[in-house]
Write a protein that holds these residues in place. Structure first.
Motif, PDB file in Angstrom:
ATOM      1  N   PHE A  13      33.334  54.579  31.977  1.00 20.92           N
ATOM      2  CA  PHE A  13      33.240  53.944  30.654  1.00 20.92           C
ATOM      3  C   PHE A  13      34.261  52.831  30.510  1.00 20.92           C
ATOM      4  O   PHE A  13      35.396  52.967  30.956  1.00 20.92           O
ATOM      5  CB  PHE A  13      33.463  54.979  29.547  1.00 20.92           C
ATOM      6  N   GLY A  14      33.831  51.766  29.840  1.00 19.75           N
ATOM      7  CA  GLY A  14      34.745  50.644  29.609  1.00 19.75           C
ATOM      8  C   GLY A  14      34.177  49.729  28.540  1.00 19.75           C
ATOM      9  O   GLY A  14      33.375  50.167  27.706  1.00 19.75           O
ATOM     10  N   PHE A  15      34.560  48.461  28.550  1.00 16.93           N
ATOM     11  CA  PHE A  15      34.107  47.515  27.527  1.00 16.93           C
ATOM     12  C   PHE A  15      33.615  46.232  28.166  1.00 16.93           C
ATOM     13  O   PHE A  15      34.152  45.777  29.167  1.00 16.93           O
ATOM     14  CB  PHE A  15      35.258  47.168  26.569  1.00 16.93           C
ATOM     15  N   ARG A  16      32.567  45.681  27.538  1.00 23.45           N
ATOM     16  CA  ARG A  16      32.091  44.344  27.929  1.00 23.45           C
ATOM     17  C   ARG A  16      32.783  43.378  26.986  1.00 23.45           C
ATOM     18  O   ARG A  16      32.593  43.460  25.772  1.00 23.45           O
ATOM     19  CB  ARG A  16      30.582  44.283  27.716  1.00 23.45           C
ATOM     20  N   CYS A  17      33.628  42.510  27.509  1.00 22.14           N
ATOM     21  CA  CYS A  17      34.435  41.638  26.638  1.00 22.14           C
ATOM     22  C   CYS A  17      33.977  40.196  26.754  1.00 22.14           C
ATOM     23  O   CYS A  17      33.613  39.739  27.839  1.00 22.14           O
ATOM     24  CB  CYS A  17      35.905  41.713  27.035  1.00 22.14           C
ATOM     25  N   GLY A  18      34.025  39.498  25.626  1.00 19.34           N
ATOM     26  CA  GLY A  18      33.710  38.069  25.611  1.00 19.34           C
ATOM     27  C   GLY A  18      34.994  37.274  25.448  1.00 19.34           C
ATOM     28  O   GLY A  18      35.816  37.582  24.570  1.00 19.34           O
ATOM     29  N   PHE A  19      35.194  36.269  26.302  1.00 16.96           N
ATOM     30  CA  PHE A  19      36.404  35.434  26.245  1.00 16.96           C
ATOM     31  C   PHE A  19      36.001  33.967  26.085  1.00 16.96           C
ATOM     32  O   PHE A  19      34.866  33.604  26.351  1.00 16.96           O
ATOM     33  CB  PHE A  19      37.216  35.577  27.541  1.00 16.96           C
ATOM     34  N   LEU A  20      36.969  33.140  25.708  1.00 17.01           N
ATOM     35  CA  LEU A  20      36.679  31.720  25.542  1.00 17.01           C
ATOM     36  C   LEU A  20      36.853  30.952  26.851  1.00 17.01           C
ATOM     37  O   LEU A  20      36.566  29.769  26.915  1.00 17.01           O
ATOM     38  CB  LEU A  20      37.587  31.105  24.472  1.00 17.01           C
ATOM     39  N   GLY A  21      37.344  31.596  27.884  1.00 17.90           N
ATOM     40  CA  GLY A  21      37.531  30.916  29.168  1.00 17.90           C
ATOM     41  C   GLY A  21      38.313  31.812  30.107  1.00 17.90           C
ATOM     42  O   GLY A  21      38.726  32.916  29.746  1.00 17.90           O
ATOM     43  N   MET A  22      38.528  31.318  31.325  1.00 23.07           N
ATOM     44  CA  MET A  22      39.204  32.130  32.336  1.00 23.07           C
ATOM     45  C   MET A  22      40.677  32.378  32.011  1.00 23.07           C
ATOM     46  O   MET A  22      41.199  33.452  32.255  1.00 23.07           O
ATOM     47  CB  MET A  22      39.106  31.449  33.706  1.00 23.07           C
ATOM     48  N   LEU A  23      41.347  31.364  31.449  1.00 22.56           N
ATOM     49  CA  LEU A  23      42.771  31.552  31.112  1.00 22.56           C
ATOM     50  C   LEU A  23      42.893  32.611  30.017  1.00 22.56           C
ATOM     51  O   LEU A  23      43.764  33.481  30.061  1.00 22.56           O
ATOM     52  CB  LEU A  23      43.406  30.230  30.650  1.00 22.56           C
ATOM     53  N   HIS A  24      41.975  32.541  29.049  1.00 20.05           N
ATOM     54  CA  HIS A  24      41.968  33.516  27.955  1.00 20.05           C
ATOM     55  C   HIS A  24      41.805  34.930  28.514  1.00 20.05           C
ATOM     56  O   HIS A  24      42.503  35.863  28.104  1.00 20.05           O
ATOM     57  CB  HIS A  24      40.804  33.163  27.010  1.00 20.05           C
ATOM     58  N   MET A  25      40.912  35.082  29.491  1.00 16.63           N
ATOM     59  CA  MET A  25      40.671  36.390  30.104  1.00 16.63           C
ATOM     60  C   MET A  25      41.934  36.905  30.806  1.00 16.63           C
ATOM     61  O   MET A  25      42.314  38.070  30.670  1.00 16.63           O
ATOM     62  CB  MET A  25      39.523  36.266  31.104  1.00 16.63           C
ATOM     63  N   GLU A  26      42.573  36.003  31.533  1.00 16.76           N
ATOM     64  CA  GLU A  26      43.795  36.359  32.270  1.00 16.76           C
ATOM     65  C   GLU A  26      44.891  36.814  31.302  1.00 16.76           C
ATOM     66  O   GLU A  26      45.582  37.805  31.542  1.00 16.76           O
ATOM     67  CB  GLU A  26      44.260  35.099  33.002  1.00 16.76           C
ATOM     68  N   ILE A  27      45.036  36.067  30.192  1.00 14.51           N
ATOM     69  CA  ILE A  27      46.076  36.370  29.206  1.00 14.51           C
ATOM     70  C   ILE A  27      45.818  37.728  28.545  1.00 14.51           C
ATOM     71  O   ILE A  27      46.737  38.531  28.377  1.00 14.51           O
ATOM     72  CB  ILE A  27      46.138  35.253  28.122  1.00 14.51           C
ATOM     73  N   ILE A  28      44.548  38.005  28.206  1.00 13.36           N
ATOM     74  CA  ILE A  28      44.213  39.286  27.562  1.00 13.36           C
ATOM     75  C   ILE A  28      44.544  40.445  28.501  1.00 13.36           C
ATOM     76  O   ILE A  28      45.149  41.443  28.098  1.00 13.36           O
ATOM     77  CB  ILE A  28      42.713  39.330  27.163  1.00 13.36           C
ATOM     78  N   GLN A  29      44.159  40.295  29.772  1.00  9.59           N
ATOM     79  CA  GLN A  29      44.436  41.365  30.743  1.00  9.59           C
ATOM     80  C   GLN A  29      45.942  41.602  30.863  1.00  9.59           C
ATOM     81  O   GLN A  29      46.415  42.742  30.862  1.00  9.59           O
ATOM     82  CB  GLN A  29      43.841  40.974  32.098  1.00  9.59           C
ATOM     83  N   GLU A  30      46.686  40.510  30.918  1.00 11.80           N
ATOM     84  CA  GLU A  30      48.147  40.594  31.048  1.00 11.80           C
ATOM     85  C   GLU A  30      48.766  41.232  29.800  1.00 11.80           C
ATOM     86  O   GLU A  30      49.679  42.049  29.893  1.00 11.80           O
ATOM     87  CB  GLU A  30      48.695  39.174  31.236  1.00 11.80           C
ATOM     88  N   ARG A  31      48.255  40.858  28.614  1.00 11.38           N
ATOM     89  CA  ARG A  31      48.811  41.413  27.369  1.00 11.38           C
ATOM     90  C   ARG A  31      48.513  42.902  27.241  1.00 11.38           C
ATOM     91  O   ARG A  31      49.331  43.664  26.729  1.00 11.38           O
ATOM     92  CB  ARG A  31      48.253  40.661  26.151  1.00 11.38           C
ATOM     93  N   LEU A  32      47.327  43.325  27.705  1.00 10.86           N
ATOM     94  CA  LEU A  32      47.002  44.760  27.674  1.00 10.86           C
ATOM     95  C   LEU A  32      47.999  45.533  28.532  1.00 10.86           C
ATOM     96  O   LEU A  32      48.454  46.612  28.159  1.00 10.86           O
ATOM     97  CB  LEU A  32      45.587  45.007  28.207  1.00 10.86           C
TER      98      LEU A  32
END
Length: 598
Positions: free
Chosen positions: A335-354
């Motif tokens: 189980f997990g989540f399908r996430c929508g991001f505004l771009g690749m940098l945004h995705m990287e930042i979200i992963q890092e912040r988590l």
């Protein structure tokens, strides 16, 4: 109200927004010597490490001009295209904007797109030529570029330097004289716009708002219009470097509110706050819903952490309203989540912040975009495909449509050939080519969004030696010949590694993925076949040879701590791995697709 000014700072990446904000804070005496540091408003560790602004930051300054005290509410905004939603929300809370242009780099793609955002909201624009003290600065030529873009007089452009503090007094004078004061009526019922919020683990949700009409007092019974829930205003105040408690925040001012809300879902950015007893009849327009560009799955390493990951994502969504997520499950990852991001940098930042802020170790799947599929039986029914596994059986498909974007690239004329060949390789069609000056060219392409998702931005910077600036906007969907490439490990399909690829590139990419996975997947005690398949047809195969048991590799001599260190290191790596069938896949393998061209 006549003595309040609300303004934001907009510019391209690295044109000196945060540094100039520091100088404004110094000049107005808003920070003491002890509190001073570079990029003061970038409070997140991640922002300071990378040298970029990720969040908009609001701060209030007090300034005396010609014997009159003024309150200046400044919002510093990010410059990267992935955080443009932050910029649009900041603009909605302001009456004016400082448009900063680097005197050495001139106008870039993001300068133009942020300017249009500000003009759509009827903001007063104050153009500022920053970094005029640099040896490479070219103020005369850049002034002409700004005049062409804005249609203003050259005298209106303020020359400044964020490093030395030159011209800051002229900027403050322009803010007071040229930016209009807020409009609104103090006697009307309370009407305030929520433009941001953060989660505080001790006090619950802190809401940042701008009062449009009326006023908000401490202890007042208030209502959030979107959720229709009522709360007591436990604390209101203004946002200086630290929060300053006030009894009342009046029309036109910006402040924060604490109501003790613990559930992150009860606060919506763009909502209207009003008085519970005497509510306003007019609801504020708020912000248009964010359109995610890139989708990826985020899964907890340990399935038991699923609920904790959901709570972490909700708290993060408060602070970053452009994050969109829905639950999903995968055969390989649980189980997990399908996430929508505004771009690749945004995705990287979200992963890092988590990982940093919530201590969640997560696995991110291959990013992709959202497609529309149509079946032969019912050609009008749209099937939205966010995940390659959602694509219907190819035999029943009529067509698949993929999102296209209009890409604007501004670069030096020396690099046109390299950039064109990169865009054509990425299935781009050139629609326009304009020479802004003899040196600088604006290229416009229609391109599939899926081609931009991976490594386009990095490669663009490489082929242009860092001189190209890039901006994009969606232009709708177009029919395309797409196929699903599945990866089989040990004859088991791994759904997290599937991807939708244009038919012309499928064989090539399938082959490269197999080769990349052969490097990344550790050898086992048995042979592992890695196959790429389109439907039932295998298009590529690599084999990882079996490993002979190495019993002699004992750690001779030395201290026990040597062995312990190695074991600890191994333990951490193990945690990030996943059992798929009986083959271990490291986290790097899920992201291997992104680096196929390395």
């Amino acid at each position: 109200m006549k003595h309040i000014r609300n303004f934001c700072i907009i510019a391209h990446i690295d044109h000196g927004k945060s540094t100039l904000a520091d100088r404004l804070l110094d000049f107005t005496g808003s920070v003491t010597e002890r509190e001073k540091q570079d990029q003061l408003l970038d409070s997140m560790d991640l922002e300071r490490e990378r040298g970029i602004t990720i969040k908009s930051h609001a701060i209030q300054m007090e300034y005396t001009f010609e014997g009159q005290d003024y309150i200046l509410n400044l919002i510093d905004t990010p410059g990267h295209v992935d955080f443009s939603y932050e910029v649009s929300r900041s603009i909605a809370a302001c009456e004016g904007a400082l448009l900063i242009v680097d005197a050495a780099q001139s106008i870039q793609a993001q300068t133009i797109s942020n300017l249009y955002l500000a003009l759509e909201n009827d903001l007063e624009i104050i153009p500022i030529l920053n970094k005029v003290d640099l040896p490479s600065a070219n103020p005369e030529e850049v002034t002409d570029d700004i005049v062409d873009l804005l249609g203003c007089d050259p005298e209106e452009i303020i020359h400044a330097s964020g490093k030395t503090g030159f011209g800051v007094d002229n900027i403050l004078e322009a803010i007071i004289k040229r930016i209009p004061h807020p409009k609104g009526n103090y006697d009307e019922p309370l009407q305030a716009l929520i433009f941001d919020s953060v989660y505080n683990s001790f006090r619950g949700v802190e809401t940042y708002f701008r009062v449009m009409n009326g006023s908000i007092k401490k202890g007042q019974r208030i209502k959030f219009v979107a959720t229709n829930k009522e709360y007591n205003a436990d604390e209101v105040g203004t946002l200086k470097l630290s929060q300053v408690v006030r009894k009342e925040i009046k029309t036109g001012d910006v402040g924060y509110l604490i109501t003790g809300i613990k559930d992150a879902r009860e606060v919506k950015v763009g909502d209207t706050i009003t008085d519970a007893k005497n509510p306003t009849t007019k609801v504020l327009a708020g912000f248009e819903d964010v359109k995610p560009m890139v989708f990826a799955g985020i899964y907890p390493v340990d399935t038991e952490d699923y609920e904790e990951l959901r709570n972490s994502m909700e708290k993060l969504q408060l602070n970053d309203a452009s994050l969109v997520f829905v639950p999903e499950s995968s055969a390989a990852l649980g189980f997990g989540f399908r996430c929508g991001f505004l771009g690749m940098l945004h995705m990287e930042i979200i992963q890092e912040r988590l990982e940093r802020e919530f201590n969640m170790t997560v696995i991110t799947t291959v990013p992709n975009v959202s497609y529309h599929a149509f079946k032969r039986k019912d050609p009008d029914e749209i099937i939205i495909v966010n995940n390659p596994t959602d694509l219907p059986d190819p035999s029943s498909l009529d067509r698949v449509e993929e999102p296209y974007i209009k890409a604007t690239i501004i670069t030096k004329s020396d690099y046109i050939g390299n950039i064109m060949s990169l865009c054509i390789e990425k299935r781009g069609l050139i629609t326009n080519q304009t020479y802004l000056t003899t040196e600088r060219v604006e290229l416009t392409f229609d391109m599939p969004l899926a081609e931009i998702v991976f490594d386009f931005y990095d490669r663009l910077k490489t082929v242009s030696k860092g001189y190209a600036s890039f901006d994009y906007s969606p232009i709708g969907l177009r029919a395309s010949k797409l196929v699903r490439v599945d990866i089989l490990l040990n004859a088991q399909p791994v759904d997290a590694l599937s991807s939708l690829i244009h038919a012309d590139n499928a064989h090539n990419i399938g082959k490269k993925m197999c080769e990349k996975l052969k490097e990344l997947i550790p050898r086992q005690q048995f042979d592992i076949p890695i196959q790429a398949a389109i439907g039932a047809k295998i298009i590529s195969r690599e084999t990882i040879k079996a490993l002979r048991k190495d019993v002699t590799a004992k750690c001779y001599g030395g201290d026990i701590s040597r062995k312990r260190k190695l074991l600890e290191k191994q333990k951490k790596g193990k945690k990030r791995m996943r059992q798929v069938g009986n083959v271990e896949i490291p986290q790097q393998a899920f992201m291997a697709v992104l680096k196929l061209n390395d």
